[in-house]
Design an enzyme around this catalytic site. Structure first.
Site, short mmCIF file in Angstrom:
data_model
loop_
_atom_site.label_atom_id
_atom_site.label_comp_id
_atom_site.label_asym_id
_atom_site.label_seq_id
_atom_site.Cartn_x
_atom_site.Cartn_y
_atom_site.Cartn_z
CB SER A 1 -0.90 0.02 1.23
OG SER A 1 -1.75 -1.10 1.26
N1 SAH Z 1 -0.82 -4.37 3.97
C1 SAH Z 1 -0.31 -4.89 2.74
C2 SAH Z 1 -1.36 -4.68 1.66
C3 SAH Z 1 -1.24 -5.67 0.59
S1 SAH Z 1 -2.48 -5.58 -0.65
C4 SAH Z 1 0.97 -4.20 2.34
O1 SAH Z 1 1.09 -2.98 2.55
O2 SAH Z 1 1.85 -4.84 1.77
C5 SAH Z 1 -3.80 -6.51 0.05
C6 SAH Z 1 -3.47 -7.90 0.54
O3 SAH Z 1 -4.69 -8.51 0.97
C7 SAH Z 1 -2.88 -8.83 -0.51
O4 SAH Z 1 -1.71 -9.41 0.00
C8 SAH Z 1 -3.97 -9.85 -0.74
O5 SAH Z 1 -3.49 -11.11 -1.12
C9 SAH Z 1 -4.66 -9.87 0.61
N2 SAH Z 1 -6.03 -10.37 0.58
C10 SAH Z 1 -6.95 -10.18 -0.39
N3 SAH Z 1 -8.12 -10.78 -0.07
C11 SAH Z 1 -7.94 -11.35 1.15
C12 SAH Z 1 -8.79 -12.12 2.00
N4 SAH Z 1 -10.04 -12.43 1.66
N5 SAH Z 1 -8.26 -12.52 3.19
C13 SAH Z 1 -6.99 -12.21 3.55
N6 SAH Z 1 -6.15 -11.49 2.76
C14 SAH Z 1 -6.61 -11.08 1.58
#
Ligand code: SAH
Length: 213
Positions: free
Chosen positions: A64
């Site tokens: 993010s």
């Molecule tokens: N906080 C992270 C954001 C990553 S993007 C960072 O800054 O790196 C969002 C993340 O949510 C991804 O890794 C994706 O695989 C995960 N994600 C998407 N749907 C999900 C779900 N239903 N349960 C758990 N994680 C999920």
């Protein structure tokens, strides 16, 4: 990979940029100054790490934007010892911010590749969540509920009921809701059945993925 004084300088600049964009929580800014974000992305792109933008990580996901991470952290007003559930571990950068703010963190990731990678990587840097969970964020983590705060870091098409029900009274759920763009939405649990809802502006996230069967 290394962390040099050049990286430190870039982090200080990034913190100033976030301050100019409205981040006032000094503990959050200090976390941004401390955490080596360049180690959370592919090393060939390390100098992208300190610009205020999202960036691709593995499995078609993104780390993010720093502003978004700082905004979510500031909005949740993290206190030491807060018990926090994070949905969407991803690169682990938001997790590292929560841990730097001394929270106790349970973090759920739905993609096995990212779960594996980040659960090995974060402890190497000295960031230790209470638990990494490979699972479905729509369900939350009933076995460890209730939580002081729940943070969702992917765009949710709707607000999953289990997340609301896993909040303590007085607890907060911060979740970006929407399909193509998202409205950052804060729920504060007032009682067993009542929630106060606040909408905090537009953000852009990768979509929260539906459960695989
Ligand atoms: N906080 C992270 C954001 C990553 S993007 C960072 O800054 O790196 C969002 C993340 O949510 C991804 O890794 C994706 O695989 C995960 N994600 C998407 N749907 C999900 C779900 N239903 N349960 C758990 N994680 C999920």
């Amino acid at each position: 990979m290394r962390d040099t004084s050049k990286h430190q300088g870039l982090r200080n600049q990034l913190a100033s940029v976030l301050k100019a964009k409205g981040i006032v929580d000094e503990n959050v800014l200090q976390a941004i100054r401390t955490i080596p974000r360049h180690l959370f992305i592919d090393s060939s792109f390390e100098y992208h790490a300190y610009q205020d933008k999202a960036f691709p990580i593995a499995a078609d996901q993104t780390i993010s934007m720093p502003y978004t991470v700082a905004f979510q952290s500031q909005t949740l007003a993290i206190h030491p010892e807060d018990k926090i559930l994070e949905i969407g571990t991803g690169s682990g950068y938001q997790t590292a911010v929560l841990l730097t703010l001394k929270a106790t963190v349970y973090t759920i990731e739905r993609q096995r590749e990212l779960y594996k990678k980040t659960s090995l990587f974060l402890p190497k840097l000295g960031y230790n969540p209470k638990k990494f969970i490979f699972g479905d964020g729509y369900k939350g983590l009933p076995s460890m509920a209730p939580f002081d705060k729940i943070i969702v870091t992917a765009g949710a098409p709707f607000v999953p009921k289990p997340l609301l029900s896993q909040l303590k009274i007085g607890g907060k759920l911060l979740i970006p809701v929407g399909d193509t763009k998202q409205i950052m939405t804060l729920f504060i649990r007032k009682s067993a059945t009542e929630f106060e809802k606040k909408e905090l502006g537009d953000f852009a996230f990768v979509p929260m993925l539906e459960q695989k069967n």
